[in-house]
Design an enzyme around this catalytic site. Structure first.
Site, PDB file in Angstrom:
ATOM      1  N   ASN A   1      24.307 -13.397  75.571  1.00  0.00           N
ATOM      2  CA  ASN A   1      25.659 -13.362  75.901  1.00  0.00           C
ATOM      3  C   ASN A   1      25.885 -12.378  77.378  1.00  0.00           C
ATOM      4  O   ASN A   1      25.117 -11.415  77.217  1.00  0.00           O
ATOM      5  CB  ASN A   1      26.505 -12.789  74.951  1.00  0.00           C
ATOM      6  CG  ASN A   1      27.979 -12.993  75.012  1.00  0.00           C
ATOM      7  OD1 ASN A   1      28.533 -14.311  74.828  1.00  0.00           O
ATOM      8  ND2 ASN A   1      28.938 -12.173  75.215  1.00  0.00           N
TER       9      ASN A   1
ATOM     10  N   SER B   1      34.550 -31.587  69.727  1.00  0.00           N
ATOM     11  CA  SER B   1      35.867 -31.519  69.071  1.00  0.00           C
ATOM     12  C   SER B   1      35.764 -30.850  67.831  1.00  0.00           C
ATOM     13  O   SER B   1      34.790 -31.435  66.997  1.00  0.00           O
ATOM     14  CB  SER B   1      36.398 -32.707  69.279  1.00  0.00           C
ATOM     15  OG  SER B   1      37.812 -32.794  68.466  1.00  0.00           O
TER      16      SER B   1
ATOM     17  N   LYS C   1      36.064 -36.713  76.137  1.00  0.00           N
ATOM     18  CA  LYS C   1      36.512 -35.597  75.519  1.00  0.00           C
ATOM     19  C   LYS C   1      38.019 -35.649  76.057  1.00  0.00           C
ATOM     20  O   LYS C   1      38.947 -35.256  75.358  1.00  0.00           O
ATOM     21  CB  LYS C   1      35.646 -34.389  75.483  1.00  0.00           C
ATOM     22  CG  LYS C   1      36.177 -33.169  75.102  1.00  0.00           C
ATOM     23  CD  LYS C   1      36.536 -33.258  73.466  1.00  0.00           C
ATOM     24  CE  LYS C   1      36.874 -32.033  72.709  1.00  0.00           C
ATOM     25  NZ  LYS C   1      37.963 -31.080  73.345  1.00  0.00           N
TER      26      LYS C   1
ATOM     27  N   ASN D   1      41.274 -35.727  74.197  1.00  0.00           N
ATOM     28  CA  ASN D   1      42.605 -34.625  73.941  1.00  0.00           C
ATOM     29  C   ASN D   1      43.785 -35.088  74.301  1.00  0.00           C
ATOM     30  O   ASN D   1      44.745 -34.727  73.933  1.00  0.00           O
ATOM     31  CB  ASN D   1      41.874 -33.557  74.889  1.00  0.00           C
ATOM     32  CG  ASN D   1      40.783 -32.540  74.282  1.00  0.00           C
ATOM     33  OD1 ASN D   1      40.130 -33.039  73.327  1.00  0.00           O
ATOM     34  ND2 ASN D   1      40.615 -31.355  74.603  1.00  0.00           N
TER      35      ASN D   1
ATOM     36  N   GLU E   1      45.228 -36.590  71.287  1.00  0.00           N
ATOM     37  CA  GLU E   1      45.367 -35.626  70.347  1.00  0.00           C
ATOM     38  C   GLU E   1      46.871 -35.089  70.771  1.00  0.00           C
ATOM     39  O   GLU E   1      47.758 -34.734  70.029  1.00  0.00           O
ATOM     40  CB  GLU E   1      44.558 -34.551  70.624  1.00  0.00           C
ATOM     41  CG  GLU E   1      44.807 -33.337  69.863  1.00  0.00           C
ATOM     42  CD  GLU E   1      43.610 -32.061  69.999  1.00  0.00           C
ATOM     43  OE1 GLU E   1      44.201 -31.018  70.318  1.00  0.00           O
ATOM     44  OE2 GLU E   1      42.581 -32.556  70.047  1.00  0.00           O
TER      45      GLU E   1
ATOM     46  N   ARG F   1      60.680 -54.724  98.403  1.00  0.00           N
ATOM     47  CA  ARG F   1      59.367 -54.188  99.416  1.00  0.00           C
ATOM     48  C   ARG F   1      59.489 -54.943 100.724  1.00  0.00           C
ATOM     49  O   ARG F   1      59.377 -54.692 101.841  1.00  0.00           O
ATOM     50  CB  ARG F   1      58.050 -53.921  98.745  1.00  0.00           C
ATOM     51  CG  ARG F   1      58.106 -52.854  97.525  1.00  0.00           C
ATOM     52  CD  ARG F   1      56.821 -52.972  96.967  1.00  0.00           C
ATOM     53  NE  ARG F   1      55.913 -52.189  97.850  1.00  0.00           N
ATOM     54  CZ  ARG F   1      54.740 -53.026  98.415  1.00  0.00           C
ATOM     55  NH1 ARG F   1      54.565 -54.268  98.245  1.00  0.00           N
ATOM     56  NH2 ARG F   1      53.860 -52.261  99.204  1.00  0.00           N
TER      57      ARG F   1
END
Length: 465
Positions: free
Chosen positions: A32, A129, A183, A187, A190, A443
């Protein structure tokens, strides 16, 4: 003895994953940047099946891992990860693997992968997760990177992953940034799932005047059947909790302002880039933004007024049906974004397998994921999950409830942005002839852009006055 894996970064997630590896019998080297974190962690790891060794310098840490090395970095994404790669790559050799386990932007992951492509060092972007509890006891993991890196990491990944009926909730979903992209979309889904749950809670609180404990009991009744999920389960716990200081329901002392860390917003941005609709997720992201404007909302309530008193109170069954339909539609949007990215970046994502690795360990785990996996293994018209026969049946049964809930909320002035967006997307997809012909006409009128005709090919212009 050399360690099987190195874990750098002993924050909440890194320390939980390191303990999980050790508990599964792997030897783990840890380090660390703030070295005073190492000692307390080693005490916490005492008695686990695998041995854990702490190392204060990066060089000692790398030397403690058997070759070819697998090193998992659980540090902040962005500049800190780039700085770490620059620092550690000179210590690594042919066949070694760097794993970024943070919530990284998949574009950054692809760039890092490309930068290391000719060095013999492999780079993996891995989505994790399940929060701290999942990391410690079994997360869902989405791994992107080379086949070599996956073969090297797979035994350890499958050992620590959550299990659904014995099946590890981890997979090598694709190369370079695929893991982090999957992932990100997880999320995003989620976000939508939580927003829809909050909207159902709001309908019962504001329109029906129901106290939190009764709303919680309702969610509790939904923990069996198609709505069974981790988020529905903990919704009951949140609503039934009591604040120890005031004796009030805990939910009533929480400020109604929600933050976000960016992954939901990334989902929406990437969906737009890919030309896809993630409207339910976008509504959830937007709702969090609006929630932060508390003072404005308090004043606006007096100035703008509200809807009419609720005359159409949805039943519990209708609310359940609405949440079910909304959840299916939000997942379907997420999977369409994944499919578009898979085609764009040549990832060959297996949607059924992705649904399966979300069945345990992750935040959006739910009973529906088995149905989604089965749907992707059928012949899908136009590749759309919602057009699978089983999903069509689910939609026909639940969308009428979604309509009644959205209509009742609109009349009462009760905001249900995610449920409304899901319904609008469903209805847009179900409309054989839409209204884009009018847009094309406008358009061409003001910009001479041309349009396609229904009766012949080519670009055409209108006979405008």
């Amino acid at each position: 003895m050399a360690a099987d894996i190195g874990v750098y970064g002993l924050g909440t997630m890194g320390s939980a994953l390191a303990l999980n590896f050790a508990e599964q019998g792997f030897d783990v080297a840890v380090s660390n940047r703030e070295t005073d974190w190492i000692g307390p962690f080693l005490k916490e790891a005492e008695g686990l099946e695998g041995s854990v060794s702490g190392h204060e310098t990066l060089a000692e840490f790398v030397d403690a891992i058997k070759t070819p090395r697998t090193i998992l970095f659980m540090i902040p994404s962005g500049a800190p990860m780039d700085a770490m790669i620059k620092e550690v790559r000179v210590l690594l050799g042919e066949g070694d693997t760097i794993i970024d386990g943070g919530n990284a932007d998949f574009n950054d992951t692809r760039a890092r992968n490309e930068a290391l492509d000719d060095t013999g060092i492999h780079f993996v972007g891995m989505g994790v997760s399940g929060g701290a509890e999942g990391a410690r006891n079994g997360p869902s993991m989405m791994v992107g990177g080379s086949d070599h890196a996956w073969d090297q990491f797979r035994p350890m990944a499958e050992a620590i992953a959550a299990k659904f009926e014995g099946d590890p909730c981890v997979a090598h979903v694709g190369p370079d940034g695929a893991g982090h992209f999957v992932k990100t979309v997880h999320n995003g889904i989620e976000y939508a799932d939580m927003q829809m749950i909050a909207e159902v809670y709001g309908v019962q609180r504001d329109m029906a005047g129901m106290p939190p404990s009764e709303i919680g009991a309702m969610f509790g009744r939904w923990t069996d059947g198609p709505l069974a999920s981790y988020l529905v389960e903990i919704s009951q716990s949140v609503l039934e909790a009591v604040d120890g200081e005031t004796g009030k329901p805990m939910i009533d002392v929480i400020l109604d302002a929600a933050g976000q860390k960016g992954t939901g917003r990334w989902t929406v941005v990437e969906a737009l880039k890919l030309g896809q609709s993630a409207s339910a997720i976008e509504a959830a992201v937007g709702a969090r933004g609006w929630s932060s404007q508390k003072a404005t909302r308090v004043d606006a309530q007096e100035l703008l007024g509200h809807g009419t008193p609720a005359e159409m109170l949805p039943t519990e069954d209708e609310l359940a049906g609405a949440l079910l339909a909304g959840r299916i539609l939000a997942h379907a949007q997420g999977f369409r974004v994944l499919a578009a990215a898979s085609e764009q970046f040549e990832w060959s994502l297996d949607m059924a397998r992705i649904a399966e690795i979300w069945r345990a360990g992750c935040i959006i785990r739910s009973a529906l994921l088995d149905e989604f996996a089965d749907a992707f293994r059928t012949e899908l018209p136009h590749g759309h999950m919602i057009l699978a026969p089983a999903m069509v049946e689910r939609m026909r049964a639940s969308v009428p409830s979604l309509r009644r809930v959205v209509a009742a909320a609109a009349l009462a002035g009760q905001p249900v942005p995610a449920l409304s967006a899901a319904l609008s997307w469903h209805d847009s997809m179900a409309q054989g002839r839409g209204t884009a012909d009018m847009i094309q006409g406008l358009r061409d009128f003001f910009g001479n852009h041309g349009f396609e005709r229904v009766d012949r090919e080519g670009s055409h212009h209108g006979s405008w006055a």
